[in-house]
Scaffold this motif. Structure first.
Motif, PDB file in Angstrom:
ATOM      1  N   CYS A   2       0.848  -1.185   0.000  1.00 32.70           N
ATOM      2  CA  CYS A   2       0.000   0.000   0.000  1.00 32.70           C
ATOM      3  C   CYS A   2       0.886   1.238   0.000  1.00 32.70           C
ATOM      4  O   CYS A   2       2.109   1.156   0.148  1.00 32.70           O
ATOM      5  N   ALA A  29       1.536   3.992  -8.274  1.00 29.19           N
ATOM      6  CA  ALA A  29       0.713   2.791  -8.437  1.00 29.19           C
ATOM      7  C   ALA A  29       0.540   2.409  -9.902  1.00 29.19           C
ATOM      8  O   ALA A  29       0.413   1.235 -10.236  1.00 29.19           O
ATOM      9  N   THR A  34      -3.914  -0.151  -5.892  1.00 31.26           N
ATOM     10  CA  THR A  34      -3.111  -0.133  -4.670  1.00 31.26           C
ATOM     11  C   THR A  34      -3.845   0.642  -3.584  1.00 31.26           C
ATOM     12  O   THR A  34      -4.240   1.790  -3.807  1.00 31.26           O
ATOM     13  N   PRO A  35      -4.041   0.055  -2.421  1.00 27.68           N
ATOM     14  CA  PRO A  35      -4.678   0.783  -1.319  1.00 27.68           C
ATOM     15  C   PRO A  35      -3.849   2.008  -0.932  1.00 27.68           C
ATOM     16  O   PRO A  35      -2.621   1.961  -0.910  1.00 27.68           O
ATOM     17  N   VAL A  36      -4.543   3.095  -0.642  1.00 24.89           N
ATOM     18  CA  VAL A  36      -3.880   4.328  -0.233  1.00 24.89           C
ATOM     19  C   VAL A  36      -4.411   4.744   1.134  1.00 24.89           C
ATOM     20  O   VAL A  36      -5.618   4.770   1.364  1.00 24.89           O
ATOM     21  N   TYR A  37      -3.488   5.059   2.038  1.00 26.46           N
ATOM     22  CA  TYR A  37      -3.840   5.525   3.373  1.00 26.46           C
ATOM     23  C   TYR A  37      -3.386   6.973   3.532  1.00 26.46           C
ATOM     24  O   TYR A  37      -2.309   7.345   3.057  1.00 26.46           O
ATOM     25  N   VAL A  55      -9.961   6.506   0.225  1.00 27.40           N
ATOM     26  CA  VAL A  55      -8.761   6.515   1.054  1.00 27.40           C
ATOM     27  C   VAL A  55      -9.126   6.281   2.516  1.00 27.40           C
ATOM     28  O   VAL A  55     -10.061   6.880   3.042  1.00 27.40           O
ATOM     29  N   LYS A  56      -8.364   5.401   3.153  1.00 25.42           N
ATOM     30  CA  LYS A  56      -8.558   5.172   4.580  1.00 25.42           C
ATOM     31  C   LYS A  56      -7.706   6.171   5.352  1.00 25.42           C
ATOM     32  O   LYS A  56      -6.525   6.354   5.067  1.00 25.42           O
ATOM     33  N   ILE A  83       0.198  -1.953   8.214  1.00 21.49           N
ATOM     34  CA  ILE A  83      -0.523  -1.901   6.938  1.00 21.49           C
ATOM     35  C   ILE A  83       0.351  -2.371   5.782  1.00 21.49           C
ATOM     36  O   ILE A  83      -0.106  -2.376   4.635  1.00 21.49           O
ATOM     37  N   ALA A  85       3.133  -0.940   4.392  1.00 21.35           N
ATOM     38  CA  ALA A  85       3.349   0.163   3.457  1.00 21.35           C
ATOM     39  C   ALA A  85       4.667  -0.017   2.709  1.00 21.35           C
ATOM     40  O   ALA A  85       5.726  -0.113   3.326  1.00 21.35           O
TER      41      ALA A  85
END
Length: 325
Positions: A2, A29, A34-37, A55-56, A83, A85
């Motif tokens: 992520c 990405a 791709t998850p983004v925080y 986005v979290k 997470i 990262a």
């Protein structure tokens, strides 16, 4: 895998330039989902920008007035572990750069500072300036995790679609999934942010700004710059950081990462080499004109028009020409 974006704090609120990091994350990405925080380092700051609704958001349970770089670095490294990262990115500003490199030690990650370009073709490459901006380093990313500070103004600001909802003034009103992370009292300290009130609005109101760099030689030579500025209506004079550090101009006239970001109709850079820190502050200008005797000066790379000449030769001739009109 992520991407963790660290929000920058400026004047007790999230720096709007943080939105540029979402554009940078999209480049990293590329075509891979791709998850983004989004990590907000303090829990009592206002949010003024719009961000991606998917986005979290992670909020560190620490007041801006209890800021502690060491404690914050440890907390962010722990979150990055949780997470998984692979990339941690933040703005290259005085606030974020105070703790960002320390995260690389806690997280055992590569740290790349002052990145101004990200290329993602066959390989992912980060580009940063070196040698006062005269050279660029191209760093291929083969091993992860990577931590990078992004020079403000290097990427377009992410703009939410019409279907995206706005983030309101407080963290609890966000549409994102929000996670509060507590931080041990031992990692906090009483912190006071001291800012000098700046009543000088000349750079904000000017249509044309004349910027002066170290190449002016001395404070006495500023007379030439002021005479140059007088021929343009609604003009003002600004300086690079070193000019203000020398005391030739007040800090209210400083342009760059640690100074003001300007957006005049025309910016004329006189004897300014063009470091990445200065360029970040002038990218809002509609037209950039550079006057420098060094034809390899980095300022020419972002200028719309350039004059390769010594300012002590060009400006007097220009002023004489204007008088004859």
């Amino acid at each position: 895998m992520c991407i963790l974006i660290i929000a920058d704090i400026k004047n007790n609120q999230i720096n709007p330039a943080t939105a540029e990091l979402f554009t940078a994350a999209n480049t990293i990405a590329k075509d891979i989902i791709t998850p983004v925080y989004l990590l907000i380092p303090c829990n009592d700051v206002k949010i003024t920008s719009n961000y991606r609704p998917d986005v979290k958001t992670i909020v560190i349970g620490m007041s801006i007035y209890n800021y502690n770089a060491q404690g914050l670095s440890k907390a962010i490294a722990s979150i990055a572990h949780d997470i998984d990262a692979h990339y941690i990115i933040g703005l290259h500003t005085p606030f974020t750069i105070d703790f960002l490199p320390s995260i690389s030690i806690e997280y055992n990650a590569h740290c790349i500072t002052q990145v101004h370009t990200i290329q993602h073709d066959e390989h992912l490459t980060f580009v940063r300036g070196s040698c006062s901006g005269k050279l660029d380093q191209y760093i291929d990313i083969d091993n992860k995790p990577v931590i990078a500070s992004i020079a403000p103004g290097s990427f377009d600001e992410y703009i939410a679609d019409d279907t995206d909802n706005s983030i309101n003034d407080t963290i609890n009103d966000t549409i994102n999934e929000v996670t509060q992370i507590t931080i041990a009292a031992a990692e906090k300290q009483l912190c006071t942010f001291i800012t000098k009130e700046n009543k000088d609005s000349s750079l904000d109101e000017a249509d044309i700004i004349i910027g002066v760099g170290k190449g002016i030689g001395s404070k006495d030579n500023l007379t030439l710059i002021y005479n140059f500025a007088k021929i343009f209506p609604h003009s003002a004079v600004a300086g690079s950081r070193i000019v203000c550090d020398y005391g030739w101009l007040p800090y209210s006239k400083q342009v760059g990462i640690t100074g003001k970001s300007i957006a005049p109709r025309v910016y004329i850079a006189c004897a300014i080499s063009g470091s990445s820190q200065h360029i970040a502050g002038i990218k809002g200008a509609k037209t950039i004109i550079a006057i420098n005797k060094d034809n390899d000066a980095p300022i020419f790379n972002i200028s719309h028009y350039g004059v390769v000449e010594d300012i002590f030769t060009f400006i007097p001739q220009f002023l004489e020409y204007v008088k004859r009109l």
